[in-house]
Scaffold this active site. Structure first.
Site, mmCIF file in Angstrom:
data_model
loop_
_atom_site.group_PDB
_atom_site.id
_atom_site.type_symbol
_atom_site.label_atom_id
_atom_site.label_comp_id
_atom_site.label_asym_id
_atom_site.label_seq_id
_atom_site.Cartn_x
_atom_site.Cartn_y
_atom_site.Cartn_z
ATOM 1 N N SER A 33 28.445 106.627 64.748
ATOM 2 C CA SER A 33 30.078 107.295 65.270
ATOM 3 C C SER A 33 29.336 108.599 64.645
ATOM 4 O O SER A 33 29.477 110.050 65.299
ATOM 5 C CB SER A 33 30.602 106.696 65.435
ATOM 6 N N GLU A 34 29.143 109.235 63.712
ATOM 7 C CA GLU A 34 28.781 110.436 62.284
ATOM 8 C C GLU A 34 27.680 111.269 63.383
ATOM 9 O O GLU A 34 28.332 112.060 63.590
ATOM 10 C CB GLU A 34 29.113 110.067 60.987
#
Length: 311
Positions: A33-34
Site C-alpha cells: 500500500s505504501e
C-alpha cells in the site's frame, strides 16, 4: 505539542478512512500500500490492490514470479521501476531474512526501493513502532500548524517535530514500564504510532481540500512534470509493447518493430513520430535497469539486429 496532538487525534477520529490495508498488520500488504500510494490516488489503489494480491498473495510468490508477470500486473499504476523494486526487495527478504519481514529501520532501508518514509510507514502500520514518518499528508499538517506562511521549509526542520509528536511505545521489565525516549508520552492505550499516523494522514488529506496546499511551502515540493509526450511516457509504452509481444507468444522484437509499434501509438494519440535512435536509447536504458534483455539476430553469420524481450 499536547494541544496539537489532541486536535489531530480528534480530527483523525472524525475523518477516519476505513481502507482495506488498514484492516491488517501484514507487513507485505502494508508495504504494498505504501508503494502503490506514492503516486496513485487512494481510490485507484483500492481497485487495483485486490487483483495484485490475488496474483501475488505473499512475498514468496512475488519473489518467485516471472518478472514479466510482475510488470504486467503493475501496468496502469505508473513508474514501472517500483514493480521491479518490489520484486527485488521480496527476493532479498526471502533470501536474506528467511521470508520474515524486518522491522528495524536500517534493515528496511537496505532493501531495494524502500526509503526512510516507506520504512517508517511499515514500522508504524505493521509493527506499531515509533519514528518520523514524513509523508506528503503528514508534511501538510506540520507545515500548516507549525510553519504558517513560511516558504521553503526544509525537511530537517520538520523531522524533529514529527518525531516528538509521535507517541512512544512502552518497554516493560516485569515490574515497571519505560517510555521510548524522544517521543510523545501516549495519552492512553489507543494512542499508538499506528493510530497517530492514520489520524495525521486523514487530517492532512482533508486540509489540502480546505486550505491552499501547505506542501507547496516545503523545500522538497516540485510540480510533477508533464507525462504525455515525455520520455517517461514513451518508456512506459515500450514496456507495454514488449509485454504485449510476450503475451502474444512472440519470443522477442527487433528494434525496428518496437519503433514501428511505438509510432503507431504516438500517431494515434496525435503526437509526432519519434526516430529510431530514441527508441534504441530507451531500450538500452530498460536493459540496463533490468526490464528487458537483449539478444542478437544473426544474418549470414553476423549480428544484423538487436532483439528485445521482457526479462
Amino acid at each position: 505539542m499536547d494541544g496539537f496532538r489532541e486536535l489531530v487525534r480528534a480530527e483523525g477520529a472524525r475523518l477516519y478512512r476505513d481502507l482495506p490495508w488498514r484492516r491488517t498488520r501484514d507487513p507485505y500488504i502494508v508495504w504494498l500500500s505504501e508503494v502503490m500510494l506514492q503516486q496513485t490516488q487512494v481510490a485507484r489503489v483500492e481497485t487495483r490492490m485486490p487483483a495484485w494480491l490475488e496474483r501475488f498473495p505473499n512475498i514468496e510468490i512475488l519473489a518467485e514470479a516471472p518478472t514479466a508477470d510482475v510488470l504486467a500486473a503493475w501496468q496502469g499504476m505508473g513508474y514501472n521501476r517500483r514493480a521491479l523494486a518490489l520484486q527485488r526487495a521480496a527476493r532479498e527478504i526471502v533470501e536474506q531474512h528467511g521470508g520474515v519481514f524486518p522491522h528495524e529501520a536500517r534493515a528496511l532501508e537496505a532493501l531495494p526501493g524502500i526509503g526512510p518514509a516507506t520504512a517508517q510507514g511499515i514500522r508504524s502500520f505493521a509493527f506499531d513502532l515509533p519514528g518520523a514518518y514524513l509523508e506528503t499528508n503528514v508534511r501538510t499538517v506540520f507545515l500548516h500548524h507549525f510553519f504558517p506562511d513560511v516558504p521553503g521549509v526544509p525537511d530537517r526542520e520538520l523531522v524533529p517535530l514529527v518525531r516528538a509528536a509521535c507517541p512512544a511505545v512502552y518497554a516493560t521489565d516485569g515490574d515497571s514500564e519505560t517510555c521510548a525516549e524522544g517521543y510523545a508520552t501516549p495519552f492512553d492505550a489507543e494512542d499508538t504510532p499506528r493510530a497517530w499516523y492514520y489520524a495525521l494522514l486523514d487530517y492532512g488529506a482533508r486540509l489540502k481540500k480546505e486550505v491552499p496546499n501547505p506542501s507547496r511551502r516545503s523545500a522538497t515540493y516540485a510540480r510533477q512534470s508533464r507525462f504525455e509526450g515525455s520520455r517517461r511516457q514513451k518508456r512506459a509504452e515500450v514496456v507495454r509493447i514488449l509485454l504485449d509481444a510476450k503475451a502474444a507468444g512472440e519470443a522477442d522484437m527487433g528494434t525496428a518493430a518496437v519503433h514501428m509499434a511505438l509510432n503507431t501509438v504516438e500517431r494515434a494519440a496525435g503526437r509526432p513520430a519519434v526516430d529510431e535512435a530514441l527508441v534504441a536509447s530507451i531500450l538500452c536504458d530498460l536493459e540496463r535497469e533490468g526490464f528487458c534483455a537483449r539478444s542478437c539476430h544473426a544474418g549470414d553469420g553476423a549480428c544484423d539486429e538487436d532483439r528485445w524481450a521482457i526479462a
